[in-house]
Motif scaffolding. Structure first.
Motif, PDB file in Angstrom:
ATOM      1  N   ARG A   1       8.576 -92.297 -49.115  1.00  0.00           N
ATOM      2  CA  ARG A   1       9.823 -91.797 -49.676  1.00  0.00           C
ATOM      3  C   ARG A   1      10.987 -91.955 -48.733  1.00  0.00           C
TER       4      ARG A   1
ATOM      5  N   ARG B   1      12.193 -88.072 -63.080  1.00  0.00           N
ATOM      6  CA  ARG B   1      11.552 -89.368 -63.227  1.00  0.00           C
ATOM      7  C   ARG B   1      11.114 -89.917 -61.870  1.00  0.00           C
ATOM      8  N   GLU B   2      11.991 -89.771 -60.922  1.00  0.00           N
ATOM      9  CA  GLU B   2      11.648 -90.288 -59.610  1.00  0.00           C
ATOM     10  C   GLU B   2      10.496 -89.500 -59.002  1.00  0.00           C
TER      11      GLU B   2
ATOM     12  N   PRO C   1      12.360 -83.794 -54.309  1.00  0.00           N
ATOM     13  CA  PRO C   1      12.858 -83.582 -55.667  1.00  0.00           C
ATOM     14  C   PRO C   1      13.276 -82.137 -55.936  1.00  0.00           C
TER      15      PRO C   1
ATOM     16  N   THR D   1      -3.141 -80.812 -65.054  1.00  0.00           N
ATOM     17  CA  THR D   1      -3.468 -82.148 -64.612  1.00  0.00           C
ATOM     18  C   THR D   1      -2.264 -82.737 -63.907  1.00  0.00           C
ATOM     19  N   THR D   2      -2.486 -83.779 -63.256  1.00  0.00           N
ATOM     20  CA  THR D   2      -1.376 -84.374 -62.545  1.00  0.00           C
ATOM     21  C   THR D   2      -1.057 -85.741 -63.101  1.00  0.00           C
ATOM     22  N   ALA D   3       0.097 -86.119 -62.875  1.00  0.00           N
ATOM     23  CA  ALA D   3       0.500 -87.399 -63.413  1.00  0.00           C
ATOM     24  C   ALA D   3       0.059 -88.516 -62.503  1.00  0.00           C
ATOM     25  N   SER D   4       0.575 -89.620 -62.799  1.00  0.00           N
ATOM     26  CA  SER D   4       0.194 -90.816 -62.085  1.00  0.00           C
ATOM     27  C   SER D   4       0.366 -90.662 -60.590  1.00  0.00           C
ATOM     28  N   ASP D   5      -0.605 -91.082 -59.900  1.00  0.00           N
ATOM     29  CA  ASP D   5      -0.433 -91.177 -58.464  1.00  0.00           C
ATOM     30  C   ASP D   5      -0.340 -92.632 -58.066  1.00  0.00           C
ATOM     31  N   ARG D   6      -0.240 -93.411 -59.065  1.00  0.00           N
ATOM     32  CA  ARG D   6      -0.197 -94.844 -58.804  1.00  0.00           C
ATOM     33  C   ARG D   6       0.936 -95.139 -57.840  1.00  0.00           C
TER      34      ARG D   6
ATOM     35  N   ALA E   1       2.292 -94.314 -54.878  1.00  0.00           N
ATOM     36  CA  ALA E   1       3.342 -93.439 -54.387  1.00  0.00           C
ATOM     37  C   ALA E   1       3.978 -94.088 -53.178  1.00  0.00           C
ATOM     38  N   PRO E   2       5.184 -94.533 -53.341  1.00  0.00           N
ATOM     39  CA  PRO E   2       5.825 -95.261 -52.246  1.00  0.00           C
ATOM     40  C   PRO E   2       6.271 -94.299 -51.161  1.00  0.00           C
TER      41      PRO E   2
ATOM     42  N   PRO F   1      -0.321 -75.533 -64.039  1.00  0.00           N
ATOM     43  CA  PRO F   1      -0.427 -76.960 -64.294  1.00  0.00           C
ATOM     44  C   PRO F   1      -1.893 -77.363 -64.275  1.00  0.00           C
TER      45      PRO F   1
ATOM     46  N   HIS G   1       8.214 -88.118 -60.602  1.00  0.00           N
ATOM     47  CA  HIS G   1       7.034 -88.560 -61.326  1.00  0.00           C
ATOM     48  C   HIS G   1       6.538 -89.881 -60.772  1.00  0.00           C
ATOM     49  N   ARG G   2       7.456 -90.762 -60.575  1.00  0.00           N
ATOM     50  CA  ARG G   2       7.072 -92.071 -60.066  1.00  0.00           C
ATOM     51  C   ARG G   2       6.523 -91.952 -58.648  1.00  0.00           C
ATOM     52  N   GLY G   3       7.117 -91.053 -57.886  1.00  0.00           N
ATOM     53  CA  GLY G   3       6.707 -90.927 -56.504  1.00  0.00           C
ATOM     54  C   GLY G   3       5.470 -90.070 -56.354  1.00  0.00           C
ATOM     55  N   ALA G   4       5.664 -88.789 -56.229  1.00  0.00           N
ATOM     56  CA  ALA G   4       4.571 -87.914 -55.876  1.00  0.00           C
ATOM     57  C   ALA G   4       3.770 -87.431 -57.072  1.00  0.00           C
ATOM     58  N   GLY G   5       4.244 -87.718 -58.226  1.00  0.00           N
ATOM     59  CA  GLY G   5       3.546 -87.207 -59.398  1.00  0.00           C
ATOM     60  C   GLY G   5       4.060 -85.834 -59.753  1.00  0.00           C
ATOM     61  N   VAL G   6       3.961 -85.482 -60.973  1.00  0.00           N
ATOM     62  CA  VAL G   6       4.410 -84.169 -61.402  1.00  0.00           C
ATOM     63  C   VAL G   6       3.236 -83.427 -61.997  1.00  0.00           C
ATOM     64  N   ALA G   7       3.352 -82.140 -62.005  1.00  0.00           N
ATOM     65  CA  ALA G   7       2.289 -81.326 -62.572  1.00  0.00           C
ATOM     66  C   ALA G   7       2.573 -81.076 -64.044  1.00  0.00           C
ATOM     67  N   LEU G   8       1.602 -81.262 -64.838  1.00  0.00           N
ATOM     68  CA  LEU G   8       1.813 -81.170 -66.278  1.00  0.00           C
ATOM     69  C   LEU G   8       1.357 -79.837 -66.838  1.00  0.00           C
TER      70      LEU G   8
END
Lengths: 278, 278
Positions: free
Chosen positions: B259, A144-145, A89, B249-254, B256-257, B247, A147-154
């Motif tokens: 890549r 978005r991708e 990304p 916290t991290t977002a979803s790690d649900r 992770a396909p 950063p 986020h969906r994939g590896a996650g993003v740091a918030l």
DNA sequence: CCAAAGCAAGAGCGGTGCTCTCTTTTCTGT
DNA sequence: ACAGAAAAGAGAGCACCGCTCTTGCTTTGG
């Protein structure tokens, strides 16, 4: 029925394109505010009043040029993105940013048309919106991708901004957390701040190696929207510590835990992020 | 020297000011490109040719207005800075940013004059430089003082940017580390990216609570140049850890396909309608 | 006191966006 | 196939623009 609709229709398309081409040519020489219908007509060997058969007013010609410019920029960005679509990304983010910059530098007057001061007395119709959104949608898609994939740091938001952030998240990309959407919108504006300053000459005698500067700034922007730098290289492969993610040194600021092991198992060509290009 | 030098000299000063005032008034209504010497003259009860005794050309009048605009913005920023001069660097940084934003929103056409697309065929003379630098100098001063005082947090630079960063540091502020100078220049451009997007209407239908949004973005910018957030307050006082620094916290790690698979980056029409300038 | 300098006025040049009328060309319905 | 409709071009004209040049009038400084 749709292909050849007669000589007249075809001629109209051709003449319309010729007018826009000549107008664009003049735009690149004299700038938007000096765009003259008469001059365009003169150059095309027609009389000025004849142009009004194609564009009911100068503003309508301007609108057409604006849409074309947005589309040209958007296409450049999308093409650049497609070329690195297999990469991570950050790399994709930077590629899109750089494509926007390159396009802007190659078409400064068209850039001014769409991201410079609005032409006074002119308001862009809603027809421009889809074309205008292309780059932004690309940036959103990348984040978005990620986020969906590896996650993003918030990055946590202040309380006062939370409702607005939620609203923006609802409007723009339902499946992204508000923190990310906020950072994304800011990065979007800031990206064009960087590009605009360069195109409009504000960096004159300030920044010399503008490409390197921009690449770094774009990467920082990518970090700001939460993209995770794989393998620990911000942009050079020589920086210390784990990525541009966190400030590293001097007094007070001690950094917080990064997500993911800094050096462990670079999932893909992490460090060489940009050296490949030089 | 500026004492009474005769009725004629005084009249000249007054008329010059009156012309600029009227021009500014027209600027606020019609925008820079519609600035008409004839209209100014008409409004002032003189004949158009008389104006050329005061400003040899339309461009010279424009230059005068540009310098005035830079000075007005600079004065606003300096005043805002003086009001919070006792506060910490972040507060002062944000105060200056906000002052610039407020000024820009109050004087959109003058803002367009100095930070919008350059008027084609017109190049600002070097006379504008001192006035144009005031805001930047203010930002530099804040960061420099923060650096001298509490120390700033550094972000490592990629190797390719290091020579340029050193050069910029030499040019602009000898006593700041290159990392900070680089971030400062970027933040400077990005600040006006944020302001420009708001003034030029790019945030239309995207950002609603623009003040809160800007405050947050400005604070993030301050962090980016290494200002240390005291007590952990970003802008409202709710952020955790050592500031917006890292950063959290991290977002979803649900799921992770992997890549490798070329995921369709479905932009998916997500209610993303924004308006370009309006 | 009077020449020199500063200034306003007017006419005029070539340019602009746009409208209106008039003629010619092309398309289309019967 | 042809008449009528629709589209396109040409040209004149309007009101404006930035800018120049010449002509007088007023102020000013030696």
């Amino acid at each position: 029925m749709s292909t050849v609709r007669g000589a007249r229709a075809r001629a109209r398309i051709e003449v319309t394109a010729a007018i826009k081409d000549e107008a664009r040519r003049q735009l690149a020489v004299d700038g938007a505010s000096k765009l003259s219908l008469r001059a365009v007509a003169r150059e095309l060997g027609m009389v000025s009043s004849a142009l009004y058969r194609y564009f009911p007013s100068r503003d309508d010609l301007l609108t057409a040029l604006i849409i074309d410019a947005y589309d040209s920029l958007g296409a450049s960005a999308e093409e650049a993105h497609a070329k690195v679509s297999g990469d991570g990304p950050v790399r994709r983010w930077v590629a899109v940013c750089e494509a926007a910059r390159v396009w802007a530098l190659a078409h400064p007057h068209e850039y001014a048309l769409i991201y410079g001061s609005p032409v006074p007395g002119y308001t862009a119709p809603d027809t421009t919106v889809p074309a205008a959104s292309r780059v932004a949608l690309l940036l959103i898609a990348i984040v978005r991708e990620a986020h969906r994939g590896a996650g993003v740091a918030l990055t946590p938001l202040p309380a006062e901004l939370r409702p607005e952030a939620r609203r923006m998240a609802d409007d723009l990309a339902l499946d992204l957390p508000p923190e990310v959407v906020t950072a994304l919108v800011a990065a979007w504006a800031q990206l064009f701040g960087l590009i605009g300053f360069e195109v409009f000459g504000q960096f004159h005698r300030v920044v010399e190696d503008r490409e390197a500067f921009f690449r770094h700034a774009a990467a920082r922007l990518g970090h700001e929207v939460g993209l995770v730098f794989p393998g620990g290289a911000d942009a050079g492969g020589t920086s210390t510590s784990g990525g541009g993610a966190a400030p590293v040194t001097t007094a007070s600021d001690r950094d917080a835990p990064r997500r993911g092991a800094p050096q462990s198992r670079a999932p893909r060509r992490g460090a060489a992020d940009r050296d490949a290009r030089s």
